[in-house]
Scaffold this motif. Sequence first.
Motif, short mmCIF file in Angstrom:
data_model
loop_
_atom_site.label_atom_id
_atom_site.label_comp_id
_atom_site.label_asym_id
_atom_site.label_seq_id
_atom_site.Cartn_x
_atom_site.Cartn_y
_atom_site.Cartn_z
N PHE B 184 0.82 -1.15 0.00
CA PHE B 184 0.29 -0.12 0.01
C PHE B 184 0.92 1.33 0.09
N ALA B 186 0.81 5.50 -0.11
CA ALA B 186 -0.21 6.60 0.24
C ALA B 186 -0.21 7.92 -0.91
N ASP B 225 -2.69 5.56 -3.53
CA ASP B 225 -3.63 6.29 -3.18
C ASP B 225 -4.22 5.76 -1.71
N VAL B 226 -3.65 4.74 -1.00
CA VAL B 226 -4.17 4.32 0.06
C VAL B 226 -3.12 4.92 1.33
N VAL B 227 -3.80 5.58 2.29
CA VAL B 227 -3.21 6.00 3.46
C VAL B 227 -3.70 5.23 4.53
N ARG B 230 -5.76 5.97 7.63
CA ARG B 230 -7.02 6.86 7.27
C ARG B 230 -7.80 5.97 6.38
N THR B 231 -7.41 5.45 5.19
CA THR B 231 -8.27 4.82 4.26
C THR B 231 -8.22 3.42 4.77
N VAL B 232 -7.61 2.85 5.35
CA VAL B 232 -7.75 1.56 6.01
C VAL B 232 -6.98 1.48 7.16
N THR B 233 -7.51 0.61 8.10
CA THR B 233 -6.51 0.58 9.46
C THR B 233 -5.72 -0.75 9.32
N GLU B 236 -7.97 -3.18 10.43
CA GLU B 236 -9.00 -3.96 9.27
C GLU B 236 -8.22 -4.75 8.21
N GLU B 240 -10.44 -7.87 8.64
CA GLU B 240 -11.11 -7.95 7.54
C GLU B 240 -10.80 -8.27 6.15
N GLU B 241 -9.47 -8.07 6.01
CA GLU B 241 -8.79 -8.04 4.51
C GLU B 241 -7.95 -9.44 4.54
#
Lengths: 295, 483
Positions: B184, B186, B225-227, B230-233, B236, B240-241
């Motif tokens: 990932f 940012a 584009d993933v912070v 913020r965008t996902v913890t 998570e 979840e992923e």
Amino acid sequence: MFKIIHAQFIAPGIKRFILEAPRIARKQRPGQFVILRVNQTGERIPLTIERSDPEKGTVNLVVQSMGKTTHLLNSLETGDSILDVVGPLGKPSEIAKFGTVVVMGGGVGTAMAYPTAAALKRAGNRVITILGGRNKDLVLLEREMREVSDTVFVTTDDGSYADKGLVTDKLRQLIENGTRIDLVLAVGPIPMMRAVAEMTRKERIRTIVSLNPIMIDGTGMCGGCRVLIEGKSEFACVDGPEFDAHRVDFAVLVQRNSMYRDAEKRSMDDYKRELEAKKAAVKTEAETACVLEGK
Amino acid sequence: MATTPTKSKNPIPNRERIKMPRQHMPEQPPLVRAQQFTEVNLGYSAELAQQEALRCIECAKPTCTETCPVGVKVKEFVQLIVEGNFLGAAAKIREDNVLPAITGRVCPQEDHCEGGCLLKKKGESLGIGYLERFVADYEQQHFDTKNIVKAPPTGKKVAIVGSGPSGLTAAGDLVQKGHQVHVFEALHEVGGVLTYGIPEFRLPKKIIREQVDYMRAMGVEFETDVVVGRTVTIDELLEEEGYDAVFIGTGAGLPQFMGIPGEHLNGVYSANEFLTRINLMHAYEFPKYDEPMVDFRGKNVAVIGGGNTALDAIRSALRLGAGKAYVLYRRSEAEMPARIEEVKHAKQEGIEFQVLAAPIEFLSDGKGWLSGARCQKMELGEPDASGRRRPVPIAGSEYEVPLSVAVIAIGTSANPIVQSTTPGLNTNKRGYIQADETTQRTSRKGVFAGGDIVTGSATVILAMGAGRRAAKGIDEYLKSGQW
């Protein structure tokens, strides 16, 4: 790539985009924003999130044509895509039961104030909303704001709709009438936020503003968005965008936002010229076609 | 991987090898390169590389490998160059280093492999960095990534947070062990500080893209584009992923300012912002690219600081047309943390060094723009915590330098986004993540961290070393399930 599910002008020069951005939609809280880049050669600009739908995985942006990037953005239609959208960024608004909250939205700033107003209403606050615009067309989201407010006042600079005057005139009336105000949230052009701050400072009413300095990464890495808060540097992207209005040095914000005025003007002029050249080319093509068809 | 000792193919006796001069790196003439952003160093030809490789005296106990944070088998890859097996040499480097074209360009070799080289005692060290760069560039031109052999999949998923040197290294090592790796980032481009921080003339973006494409061919997935935070913890990602482990390599991040009057004037930049505008956003190609930069053509620009970032910034300013370009550094040149080669290049290009000097105030033109800096001269006192002699202001030594732009490059501090959104992740009092020095494990099960976000600002190769250790730590954890 972030797909535009729906794009529509809601006022002259102001467009609402519904974007497919499931990760952002899921996490967005009132007060937060995104940074986007339209295309490969584009700059990164911060933009307000008006609302999001975590179920559908969409976020709404409200964009006012100002410089090249926002003009370019507002030329995009349903079905087009935006290259990069990152967020949600910034600290969410503080939502609590304050009592009576006055939410003030100036122009496109109303889009940023709207989700916070809705959350404050849900938290049990009495929400008095004051919306302002230069004219009737630039009073945004009145219907939406009415849904989440106990009372809504509207002002226009030119008197073309509702009360002629500024949002601060209405705020002064409320204060003079002895309305108990526990919190003011003001989002709009810098002169408006500054005027609100000056008025409420005297009355000792806690006031929150959402600042819009120039940003690049939005994660605290570059420090370009630093604002002067009671003489100390803070970064609007990670420490804000909301700040205690009475601690903000608005003069420095205005000064720093003017840093690239010449370059911005040049980009805008080039863009306009490009558009005109394109229009002229289309016209010539059409004329040629007419001639060929013997019309 | 076990290696069998082979007889040296180098026909030159050792006593002759130590007399051979080091092959110089061909470079663009200073006055030409100071006008443009194209790479300063041009790279060895195959002939130069082989000539240089012949200088290696093939130590029985190679200190070059011992002093390398990722343990590149220098002696072995250099011998493959002697034999003319350049792709073999590339493969040998890749056993330990997944970013050879990058380290071959930006690694401070004098502090690691070349610093430990025995030839240095007799004269000049072996040009290990130059040889690594040659081999990596040769591989880029001649190796088809279709021939990459992939490890059998383990079924385990690892998330890498941040695509800088530590993240890329961890990703490369983990994918080679058969784990599914997702990186990932940012920003909108992969590479972290390599992309936003290091200028084109030192590390072309094309090189980063090629090394990243190589990693894609190895099976690494990238999502920009993933912070994270913020965008996902982190939680998570784990819950979840479906990630079995997470590596945090978010870098140091936040720029430090000096806290002196006038820092908010227009024209005062952090090095991060100045370099990000130029490198990531291509401000040097304005108006073709939309991101602008203050126009300081013909005017004075100064950078405050003496590290590689400071030199990258001021050399960029020169290329953007600065009339005079200064380095203001509060200690003496001997204490400068920048690579020796960068200092040399900067001087050749006409950068003026004002050492033992520090600004105490930025001056305004009365309209909100920077007009100069009031500086103070320093002398060196007793050593401080860093072991370097502390700069002490000289009373009454104040002077003014007229400036249009000042770039502050005095270091960075920890970016708190991940730490503040990950409950139970322990940090030290400066906000950096606490991680085990061998396994890079954090206080959270399944979460590892390394690079600047653990150590504070360091170098590309030290971050890569942390990425390697983390990959090993993660692999062991995924195999054993033991925390």
